[in-house]
Write a protein that holds these residues in place. Structure first.
Motif, PDB file in Angstrom:
ATOM      1  N   ILE A 107      21.482  32.318  54.098  1.00  0.00           N
ATOM      2  CA  ILE A 107      21.470  31.255  55.105  1.00  0.00           C
ATOM      3  C   ILE A 107      22.857  30.626  55.223  1.00  0.00           C
ATOM      4  N   GLY A 108      23.535  30.439  54.092  1.00  0.00           N
ATOM      5  CA  GLY A 108      24.892  29.905  54.121  1.00  0.00           C
ATOM      6  C   GLY A 108      25.836  30.793  54.911  1.00  0.00           C
ATOM      7  N   GLN A 113      28.955  32.042  59.863  1.00  0.00           N
ATOM      8  CA  GLN A 113      29.295  32.943  60.962  1.00  0.00           C
ATOM      9  C   GLN A 113      29.074  32.309  62.332  1.00  0.00           C
ATOM     10  N   ASN A 114      28.317  31.217  62.363  1.00  0.00           N
ATOM     11  CA  ASN A 114      28.033  30.543  63.633  1.00  0.00           C
ATOM     12  C   ASN A 114      28.705  29.176  63.738  1.00  0.00           C
ATOM     13  N   GLY A 115      29.742  28.985  62.928  1.00  0.00           N
ATOM     14  CA  GLY A 115      30.564  27.786  63.054  1.00  0.00           C
ATOM     15  C   GLY A 115      30.129  26.600  62.225  1.00  0.00           C
ATOM     16  N   SER A 162      29.485  40.844  42.270  1.00  0.00           N
ATOM     17  CA  SER A 162      30.103  39.645  41.717  1.00  0.00           C
ATOM     18  C   SER A 162      31.395  40.012  41.008  1.00  0.00           C
ATOM     19  N   HIS A 163      32.302  39.064  40.954  1.00  0.00           N
ATOM     20  CA  HIS A 163      33.526  39.237  40.181  1.00  0.00           C
ATOM     21  C   HIS A 163      33.990  37.868  39.709  1.00  0.00           C
ATOM     22  N   ASP A 176      29.082  43.182  52.422  1.00  0.00           N
ATOM     23  CA  ASP A 176      30.390  42.732  52.889  1.00  0.00           C
ATOM     24  C   ASP A 176      30.377  41.283  53.363  1.00  0.00           C
ATOM     25  N   LEU A 177      29.292  40.561  53.093  1.00  0.00           N
ATOM     26  CA  LEU A 177      29.243  39.150  53.482  1.00  0.00           C
ATOM     27  C   LEU A 177      30.231  38.344  52.649  1.00  0.00           C
ATOM     28  N   MET A 178      30.544  37.154  53.124  1.00  0.00           N
ATOM     29  CA  MET A 178      31.492  36.290  52.426  1.00  0.00           C
ATOM     30  C   MET A 178      30.989  35.946  51.027  1.00  0.00           C
TER      31      MET A 178
END
Length: 218
Positions: A107-108, A113-115, A162-163, A176-178
């Motif tokens: 959800i985050g 992605q939508n501002g 994770s890293h 590939d999400l943030m």
């Protein structure tokens, strides 16, 4: 003293450990171990519960897990002697927490992605929410649009990755999400999140709040 946190990159439910100290705090006792699979409360996620059993067969219930500096404290039902122990975590509550926390990350990302900039997140069963502030250009997000995005991300079965950076901060992302800084537990891939999601949105004083739950898990 630092507790080795095995819960970050492992889905193990139990392990052998050394009980280093046990002391009374209020009505309960606190056990400190050299390592643990229990996640402590924090980052919007509840602490794990379970059991600690000594090699002599004495057993205490882990009622709550919390963090004090670099030490993870297991709040237990009765005192235990120091020495080697076996610890076992309750599977179902952990699974619920991991699902809800992972869904909060999705959800985050959708908001981002939508501002909408995520500001706060809370992933407790029946209390889940993510709060956003608007950036310069925002796209309206209603329940239907959110569910469409979530359905797509879950169907894509994006793997969790994770890293840990040089400053010790752990970052978590799906596919590939943030990535977000996060010390919580998550599903191995988004396909493990049930599809029967309910979301609601509320816009107040320019800020967006998204409440969510999965009907099977709270």
């Amino acid at each position: 003293m630092t507790t080795q946190a095995l819960y970050l990159d492992s889905h193990a439910l139990h392990c052998e450990a050394e009980l280093l100290a046990c002391f009374q705090e209020g009505e309960h006792w606190v056990a400190v171990l050299d390592k643990t699979v229990f996640h402590p409360q924090g980052g919007g996620q509840p602490g794990d519960t379970g059991r600690i059993t000594t090699h002599c067969g004495e057993r205490a219930q882990v009622l709550h897990t919390q963090k004090a500096g670099d030490i993870i404290q297991h709040v237990i039902s009765q005192p235990l002697p120091t020495g080697p122990v076996t610890i076992a975590m309750d599977k179902e509550p952990r699974n619920t927490h991991s699902i809800l926390h992972s869904l909060g990350h999705l959800i985050g990302n959708i908001g981002q992605q939508n501002g909408w900039q995520p500001e706060k997140a809370h992933h407790w069963p029946n209390e889940c929410r993510v709060e956003f502030s608007p950036r310069e250009h925002v796209i309206e997000l209603d329940e239907h649009t959110l569910l469409q995005h979530l359905t797509r991300l879950i169907a894509a079965n994006l793997p969790m990755r994770s890293h840990t950076k040089s400053d010790g901060t752990r970052w978590v992302a799906f596919g590939d999400l943030m990535a977000w800084p996060c010390g919580g537990t998550h599903v191995a891939a988004t396909g493990e999140i049930p599809a029967n999601i309910r979301v609601s949105t509320k816009l107040k004083k320019g800020k967006l709040q998204v409440r969510y739950q999965i009907m099977d898990v709270g």
